[in-house]
Design an enzyme around this catalytic site. Structure first.
Site, PDB file in Angstrom:
ATOM      1  N   TYR A 161       0.844  -1.203   0.000  1.00 23.95           N
ATOM      2  CA  TYR A 161       0.000   0.000   0.000  1.00 23.95           C
ATOM      3  C   TYR A 161       0.881   1.255   0.000  1.00 23.95           C
ATOM      4  O   TYR A 161       0.675   2.175  -0.800  1.00 23.95           O
ATOM      5  CB  TYR A 161      -0.917  -0.007   1.230  1.00 23.95           C
ATOM      6  CG  TYR A 161      -1.787   1.234   1.346  1.00 23.95           C
ATOM      7  CD1 TYR A 161      -2.897   1.399   0.531  1.00 23.95           C
ATOM      8  CD2 TYR A 161      -1.498   2.232   2.278  1.00 23.95           C
ATOM      9  CE1 TYR A 161      -3.703   2.532   0.640  1.00 23.95           C
ATOM     10  CE2 TYR A 161      -2.299   3.360   2.394  1.00 23.95           C
ATOM     11  CZ  TYR A 161      -3.396   3.505   1.570  1.00 23.95           C
ATOM     12  OH  TYR A 161      -4.183   4.631   1.668  1.00 23.95           O
ATOM     13  N   LYS A 165       1.306   4.441  -2.701  1.00 21.89           N
ATOM     14  CA  LYS A 165       1.074   5.844  -2.338  1.00 21.89           C
ATOM     15  C   LYS A 165       2.328   6.702  -2.500  1.00 21.89           C
ATOM     16  O   LYS A 165       2.244   7.900  -2.768  1.00 21.89           O
ATOM     17  CB  LYS A 165       0.528   5.928  -0.903  1.00 21.89           C
ATOM     18  CG  LYS A 165      -0.887   5.335  -0.773  1.00 21.89           C
ATOM     19  CD  LYS A 165      -1.895   6.128  -1.618  1.00 21.89           C
ATOM     20  CE  LYS A 165      -3.322   5.664  -1.456  1.00 21.89           C
ATOM     21  NZ  LYS A 165      -4.282   6.475  -2.210  1.00 21.89           N
TER      22      LYS A 165
HETATM   23  N1  LIG Z   1      -9.186   6.374   5.386  1.00 13.26           N
HETATM   24  C1  LIG Z   1      -7.905   6.556   5.633  1.00 13.26           C
HETATM   25  O1  LIG Z   1      -7.453   6.404   6.782  1.00 13.26           O
HETATM   26  C2  LIG Z   1      -6.979   7.025   4.530  1.00 13.26           C
HETATM   27  C3  LIG Z   1      -5.723   7.530   4.906  1.00 13.26           C
HETATM   28  C4  LIG Z   1      -4.850   7.958   3.898  1.00 13.26           C
HETATM   29  C5  LIG Z   1      -5.224   7.881   2.572  1.00 13.26           C
HETATM   30  N2  LIG Z   1      -6.444   7.378   2.247  1.00 13.26           N
HETATM   31  C6  LIG Z   1      -6.775   7.332   0.812  1.00 13.26           C
HETATM   32  O2  LIG Z   1      -7.916   8.135   0.604  1.00 13.26           O
HETATM   33  C7  LIG Z   1      -8.623   7.650  -0.532  1.00 13.26           C
HETATM   34  C8  LIG Z   1     -10.082   7.443  -0.157  1.00 13.26           C
HETATM   35  O3  LIG Z   1     -10.114   6.436   0.840  1.00 13.26           O
HETATM   36  P1  LIG Z   1     -11.344   6.233   1.845  1.00 13.26           P
HETATM   37  O4  LIG Z   1     -10.796   6.146   3.195  1.00 13.26           O
HETATM   38  O5  LIG Z   1     -12.428   7.189   1.520  1.00 13.26           O
HETATM   39  O6  LIG Z   1     -11.734   4.753   1.433  1.00 13.26           O
HETATM   40  P2  LIG Z   1     -13.139   4.127   1.049  1.00 13.26           P
HETATM   41  O7  LIG Z   1     -12.899   2.652   0.997  1.00 13.26           O
HETATM   42  O8  LIG Z   1     -14.191   4.661   1.926  1.00 13.26           O
HETATM   43  O9  LIG Z   1     -13.371   4.708  -0.424  1.00 13.26           O
HETATM   44  C9  LIG Z   1     -12.619   4.287  -1.533  1.00 13.26           C
HETATM   45  C10 LIG Z   1     -13.538   4.292  -2.739  1.00 13.26           C
HETATM   46  O10 LIG Z   1     -12.767   3.938  -3.890  1.00 13.26           O
HETATM   47  C11 LIG Z   1     -13.575   3.113  -4.697  1.00 13.26           C
HETATM   48  N3  LIG Z   1     -12.772   2.262  -5.566  1.00 13.26           N
HETATM   49  C12 LIG Z   1     -11.981   1.234  -5.220  1.00 13.26           C
HETATM   50  N4  LIG Z   1     -11.462   0.659  -6.313  1.00 13.26           N
HETATM   51  C13 LIG Z   1     -11.939   1.346  -7.381  1.00 13.26           C
HETATM   52  C14 LIG Z   1     -11.774   1.220  -8.784  1.00 13.26           C
HETATM   53  N5  LIG Z   1     -10.991   0.270  -9.318  1.00 13.26           N
HETATM   54  N6  LIG Z   1     -12.417   2.102  -9.596  1.00 13.26           N
HETATM   55  C15 LIG Z   1     -13.200   3.067  -9.067  1.00 13.26           C
HETATM   56  N7  LIG Z   1     -13.403   3.239  -7.733  1.00 13.26           N
HETATM   57  C16 LIG Z   1     -12.782   2.374  -6.905  1.00 13.26           C
HETATM   58  C17 LIG Z   1     -14.371   2.260  -3.704  1.00 13.26           C
HETATM   59  O11 LIG Z   1     -15.535   1.694  -4.312  1.00 13.26           O
HETATM   60  C18 LIG Z   1     -14.682   3.268  -2.622  1.00 13.26           C
HETATM   61  O12 LIG Z   1     -15.931   3.887  -2.801  1.00 13.26           O
HETATM   62  C19 LIG Z   1      -7.919   6.374  -0.966  1.00 13.26           C
HETATM   63  O13 LIG Z   1      -7.029   6.669  -2.015  1.00 13.26           O
HETATM   64  C20 LIG Z   1      -7.140   5.978   0.278  1.00 13.26           C
HETATM   65  O14 LIG Z   1      -6.015   5.194  -0.050  1.00 13.26           O
HETATM   66  C21 LIG Z   1      -7.329   6.957   3.178  1.00 13.26           C
END
Ligand SMILES: NC(=O)c1ccc[n+]([C@@H]2O[C@H](COP(=O)([O-])OP(=O)(O)OC[C@H]3O[C@@H](n4cnc5c(N)ncnc54)[C@H](O)[C@@H]3O)[C@@H](O)[C@H]2O)c1
Length: 253
Positions: A161, A165
């Site tokens: 992961y 990133k």
């Molecule tokens: N939540 C955290 O703690 C956190 C921390 C740092 C970074 N992030 C990043 O923030 C972003 C959003 O994460 P989140 O926490 O809202 O997660 P989440 O799981 O709530 O949302 C991610 C969304 O991406 C969609 N997705 C996944 N694969 C896909 C694909 N192939 N095509 C289209 N859509 C797709 C999913 O259906 C989902 O709705 C991500 O890039 C994640 O890596 C999250």
């Protein structure tokens, strides 16, 4: 005084009239970004793998939902074409779709590495490449890529992961340089642990332990990440490109 007042007004964060594509818009962070953009006056193209029933009834005239997989090249072009045909222009792209997998290097399978690469890295690349022509014809555009605080240092158990990133950070920097002459800005937001379905997928004991490590004593709310994305997408950030904004409660300060 009048001239100074006029100048400062032009740098207020606003998304009034801007057309934005937001991927991962069903997710915790993506949906918060879409909501913030709509509240700030933008027209929004929400995209995700599938549309939820709730969204079908709540989308107003200033938003459409398109189903697509960010890792599919053809689907990215189709989203741009459909956004242009509905709203005539595109000003902002937010690459928020993402997936997460735990694991140290020795436990990481090729399948897991490839899955993370396809969504987090390839998906971000395809998204950026797909909007360049539309942005260039406007002579402006803003891209915000969602990376992670896990791509600021080594963190055990996040091998694949974190690699995906870190790749987002690298692509953000290079794209910012390559697209600057077209007046296209490319920035990254690096969220810390944020209260979304992705985070809630962790065992509860892990969620509490992570929250306890954060100097603010809590994980982020999705709207706190959205506020940073909205700023970088707005004209108030008009001279900011290649930047990385950590929104993480000082967890890695
Ligand atoms: N939540 C955290 O703690 C956190 C921390 C740092 C970074 N992030 C990043 O923030 C972003 C959003 O994460 P989140 O926490 O809202 O997660 P989440 O799981 O709530 O949302 C991610 C969304 O991406 C969609 N997705 C996944 N694969 C896909 C694909 N192939 N095509 C289209 N859509 C797709 C999913 O259906 C989902 O709705 C991500 O890039 C994640 O890596 C999250």
């Amino acid at each position: 005084m009048q001239a100074i007042f006029e100048e400062s007004r032009s740098t207020r964060p606003s998304l009034e009239g801007k057309v934005a594509i937001v991927t991962g818009a069903n997710g915790g962070i993506g949906s918060a970004i879409a909501q913030q953009f709509l509240a700030d006056g933008a027209l929004v193209v929400l995209t995700d793998l599938a549309q939820s029933g709730e969204q079908l009834s709540s989308l107003g005239k200033r938003a459409i939902f398109l189903e697509h997989d960010v890792s599919q090249e053809q689907a990215r072009s189709e989203v741009v074409e459909r956004a242009l045909s509905r709203f005539r222009k595109i000003d902002v792209l937010v690459n928020a779709a993402g997936i997460h997998r735990h694991g140290v290097m020795t436990d990481t399978t090729v399948a897991s590495m490839e899955a993370l690469f396809r969504v987090n890295q390839l998906g971000t690349f395809l998204g950026m490449r797909a909007v360049v022509d539309a942005f260039a014809s406007n002579r402006h555009g803003a891209i915000v890529n969602i990376s992670s605080c896990l791509a600021t240092r080594g963190v055990p158990g996040q091998f694949a992961y974190a690699a995906s990133k870190w790749a987002v950070r690298g692509m953000t920097k290079n794209a910012a340089l390559e697209l600057a002459s077209l007046n296209i800005r490319v920035n990254a937001v690096m969220p810390g642990p944020t209260d979304t379905p992705m985070f809630r997928g962790l065992p509860e004991a892990d969620q509490s332990a992570i929250a306890a490590m954060i100097p603010f004593g809590r994980v982020a709310r999705p709207d706190e990440i959205a506020a940073a994305v909205a700023f970088l997408s707005s004209d108030a950030a008009g001279y900011i490109s290649g930047a990385e904004l950590e929104v993480d409660g000082a967890v890695f300060a």
